[in-house]
Design an enzyme around this catalytic site. Sequence first.
Site, PDB file in Angstrom:
ATOM      1  N   THR A 155      37.445  35.658  58.125  1.00 31.49           N
ATOM      2  CA  THR A 155      37.938  36.585  59.144  1.00 31.49           C
ATOM      3  C   THR A 155      37.503  36.191  60.545  1.00 31.49           C
ATOM      4  O   THR A 155      38.290  36.208  61.485  1.00 31.49           O
ATOM      5  CB  THR A 155      37.440  38.011  58.835  1.00 31.49           C
ATOM      6  OG1 THR A 155      37.934  38.393  57.559  1.00 31.49           O
ATOM      7  CG2 THR A 155      37.928  39.005  59.877  1.00 31.49           C
ATOM      8  N   LYS A 194      36.236  36.594  45.886  1.00 31.61           N
ATOM      9  CA  LYS A 194      37.059  37.577  45.164  1.00 31.61           C
ATOM     10  C   LYS A 194      38.530  37.208  45.159  1.00 31.61           C
ATOM     11  O   LYS A 194      39.241  37.456  44.177  1.00 31.61           O
ATOM     12  CB  LYS A 194      36.866  38.967  45.793  1.00 31.61           C
ATOM     13  CG  LYS A 194      35.489  39.559  45.543  1.00 31.61           C
ATOM     14  CD  LYS A 194      35.353  40.930  46.149  1.00 31.61           C
ATOM     15  CE  LYS A 194      35.322  40.898  47.649  1.00 31.61           C
ATOM     16  NZ  LYS A 194      34.159  40.186  48.214  1.00 31.61           N
ATOM     17  N   GLY A 195      39.004  36.601  46.251  1.00 35.89           N
ATOM     18  CA  GLY A 195      40.425  36.260  46.326  1.00 35.89           C
ATOM     19  C   GLY A 195      40.856  35.364  45.192  1.00 35.89           C
ATOM     20  O   GLY A 195      41.894  35.594  44.546  1.00 35.89           O
ATOM     21  N   LYS A 196      40.066  34.340  44.910  1.00 33.86           N
ATOM     22  CA  LYS A 196      40.399  33.402  43.837  1.00 33.86           C
ATOM     23  C   LYS A 196      40.376  34.084  42.477  1.00 33.86           C
ATOM     24  O   LYS A 196      41.296  33.928  41.665  1.00 33.86           O
ATOM     25  CB  LYS A 196      39.424  32.233  43.858  1.00 33.86           C
ATOM     26  CG  LYS A 196      39.571  31.294  42.659  1.00 33.86           C
ATOM     27  CD  LYS A 196      38.552  30.174  42.715  1.00 33.86           C
ATOM     28  CE  LYS A 196      38.612  29.326  41.453  1.00 33.86           C
ATOM     29  NZ  LYS A 196      37.710  28.172  41.511  1.00 33.86           N
ATOM     30  N   GLY A 230      38.029  39.196  54.140  1.00 38.92           N
ATOM     31  CA  GLY A 230      38.800  37.959  54.145  1.00 38.92           C
ATOM     32  C   GLY A 230      38.831  37.369  52.752  1.00 38.92           C
ATOM     33  O   GLY A 230      37.810  36.902  52.257  1.00 38.92           O
ATOM     34  N   HIS A 231      39.983  37.427  52.103  1.00 39.66           N
ATOM     35  CA  HIS A 231      40.118  36.900  50.746  1.00 39.66           C
ATOM     36  C   HIS A 231      41.005  35.664  50.782  1.00 39.66           C
ATOM     37  O   HIS A 231      42.142  35.723  51.261  1.00 39.66           O
ATOM     38  CB  HIS A 231      40.714  37.960  49.820  1.00 39.66           C
ATOM     39  CG  HIS A 231      39.825  39.157  49.657  1.00 39.66           C
ATOM     40  ND1 HIS A 231      40.204  40.280  48.961  1.00 39.66           N
ATOM     41  CD2 HIS A 231      38.569  39.394  50.098  1.00 39.66           C
ATOM     42  CE1 HIS A 231      39.211  41.165  48.991  1.00 39.66           C
ATOM     43  NE2 HIS A 231      38.222  40.645  49.668  1.00 39.66           N
ATOM     44  N   GLN A 270      34.489  43.197  50.790  1.00 40.76           N
ATOM     45  CA  GLN A 270      33.100  42.934  51.162  1.00 40.76           C
ATOM     46  C   GLN A 270      32.239  42.787  49.900  1.00 40.76           C
ATOM     47  O   GLN A 270      32.683  42.198  48.937  1.00 40.76           O
ATOM     48  CB  GLN A 270      32.554  44.029  52.094  1.00 40.76           C
ATOM     49  CG  GLN A 270      33.127  43.989  53.501  1.00 40.76           C
ATOM     50  CD  GLN A 270      34.361  44.847  53.647  1.00 40.76           C
ATOM     51  OE1 GLN A 270      34.490  45.902  53.049  1.00 40.76           O
ATOM     52  NE2 GLN A 270      35.280  44.397  54.464  1.00 40.76           N
ATOM     53  N   HIS A 327      31.253  28.799  43.198  1.00 41.71           N
ATOM     54  CA  HIS A 327      30.554  27.767  43.986  1.00 41.71           C
ATOM     55  C   HIS A 327      29.418  27.097  43.237  1.00 41.71           C
ATOM     56  O   HIS A 327      28.483  26.596  43.870  1.00 41.71           O
ATOM     57  CB  HIS A 327      30.008  28.371  45.290  1.00 41.71           C
ATOM     58  CG  HIS A 327      31.035  28.536  46.376  1.00 41.71           C
ATOM     59  ND1 HIS A 327      31.327  27.560  47.294  1.00 41.71           N
ATOM     60  CD2 HIS A 327      31.836  29.578  46.683  1.00 41.71           C
ATOM     61  CE1 HIS A 327      32.259  27.987  48.122  1.00 41.71           C
ATOM     62  NE2 HIS A 327      32.586  29.217  47.770  1.00 41.71           N
ATOM     63  N   ASP A 366      29.641  24.304  41.924  1.00 43.12           N
ATOM     64  CA  ASP A 366      29.759  22.900  42.330  1.00 43.12           C
ATOM     65  C   ASP A 366      29.026  22.584  43.624  1.00 43.12           C
ATOM     66  O   ASP A 366      28.617  21.438  43.856  1.00 43.12           O
ATOM     67  CB  ASP A 366      31.238  22.527  42.479  1.00 43.12           C
ATOM     68  CG  ASP A 366      31.969  23.455  43.452  1.00 43.12           C
ATOM     69  OD1 ASP A 366      31.972  24.681  43.206  1.00 43.12           O
ATOM     70  OD2 ASP A 366      32.526  22.959  44.446  1.00 43.12           O
ATOM     71  N   ASP A 397      32.065  37.754  50.669  1.00 39.08           N
ATOM     72  CA  ASP A 397      32.437  36.333  50.701  1.00 39.08           C
ATOM     73  C   ASP A 397      32.132  35.613  49.394  1.00 39.08           C
ATOM     74  O   ASP A 397      31.942  34.397  49.369  1.00 39.08           O
ATOM     75  CB  ASP A 397      31.722  35.588  51.848  1.00 39.08           C
ATOM     76  CG  ASP A 397      31.864  36.296  53.178  1.00 39.08           C
ATOM     77  OD1 ASP A 397      33.000  36.623  53.543  1.00 39.08           O
ATOM     78  OD2 ASP A 397      30.840  36.533  53.847  1.00 39.08           O
ATOM     79  N   GLU A 398      32.118  36.354  48.278  1.00 43.05           N
ATOM     80  CA  GLU A 398      31.753  35.735  47.004  1.00 43.05           C
ATOM     81  C   GLU A 398      32.887  34.945  46.361  1.00 43.05           C
ATOM     82  O   GLU A 398      32.644  34.179  45.424  1.00 43.05           O
ATOM     83  CB  GLU A 398      31.292  36.814  45.995  1.00 43.05           C
ATOM     84  CG  GLU A 398      30.070  37.585  46.413  1.00 43.05           C
ATOM     85  CD  GLU A 398      30.429  38.868  47.150  1.00 43.05           C
ATOM     86  OE1 GLU A 398      29.517  39.690  47.371  1.00 43.05           O
ATOM     87  OE2 GLU A 398      31.615  39.034  47.506  1.00 43.05           O
TER      88      GLU A 398
END
Length: 425
Positions: free
Chosen positions: A300, A15-17, A39-40, A224, A331, A333, A12-13
């Site tokens: 997810t 990665k998608g962005k 979940g990206h 993950q 994150h 911010d 959840d770091e």
Amino acid sequence: MNCCVVGLQWGDEGKGKVVDILAEKSDIVARYGGGANAGHTVIIGDEKFALHIMPSGAVRPGTACVIGNGVVVDPEILIGEIEGLAERDISLAGRLFISESANVVLDYHKLEDRLREQSLGKDKIGTTARGIGPCYADKVGRSFAVRMSDFKHLDNLKQRLEKIIAYKNKVFAALYDAEPISVDDIFAKCRVYAQKLGPYIRNTTQYLHESIEQGKNILFEGAQGALLDLDHGTFPFVTSSNASALGMGPGCGVPNQKVDRFIGLVKAYTTRVGEGPFPTEQDNDTGQLIRDKGNEYGTTTGRPRRCGWFDGVATAYTARIGGITEVAMMHLDTLAGMPELKICKAYSVNGRETDFFPIDGEELASAECVYETLPGWDEDISGVQNFEDLPQNAKNYVEKVEQIIGVPVTMIGVGPKRSQAITRK
């Protein structure tokens, strides 16, 4: 230039962005591990894309997407993602390639996952109940594995499913008093899966090596996080695959020597979903503040994530084992407005201070954090585009993280959108 992007915490770091940003200069994005338990999230303008199996580069038309042999594919979810993107005028035709060697998650895997977790009670591992572990177990066991290539040979698949499900039904009835699974129902779904996914199945290892020889830029995407790695994470509270950068080679057939950059993803703090040790966890008002400000609820599952201070010991460890060359911190911010911030720089284990992550579960569970405390900042940094324009205390925080983990921070996320990222040399 080829690069690998992998999470260095418990997933959840963000990665998608980061993958989406890097995909702008990539010809191919290749996912090498995990399954629909990942979940990206990618946000483009006012549009939000939540992807679970599909490589994050899918939202960029023209970028080829590879689902490698190390991924366990839930056909139902993957088809839903393909169709969902098509409804938003994003076609995968001619640019999505699924490894014929990737293993397939079927309904009986999900049932087994749920039944096993229920039977464990308070000792449960905390899976997403997506059938990931049972599918990987069948892969290792070999006899009951179903691969994407089996969708090309439906007559043989029907015979194999009859044997597999007969065995599964006996086990489920004996252990859990469960109702039997219908072979016909499972096979009927497989016929649909074969029809819809068949055009995308190919030898992706060959495709990747040919692409490397042609000089194409490839981005390898992990799932993950490295602390969930089956061999090197917080066992047994881990996933069922090698979620660190070490899983890239086995997960897609490309050796590490072919990769120029290994980018490790972290949040400016630490989160975890499910059971297991978490030394820097703040199960208090501080943790809830981070959760609310960072919207820390699973892509997810929707489950609230456990939140805590940045763990420099754990991150330095995962950076070492993964050969990480640079870090992207997301994150930052979220921490704005907090009067003081803490970074764990060492553990005290059995009265002895160490800066190397203990893999022994009991030692880790008893570890006490040695913190470095830094002053926070009040300014809103969500619109900052250059590192030099950040508040001094924010810059000090990033530089202290670099010092503790021993890897430079080259990208900083200051918001969820594609445009809210600071690139730093």
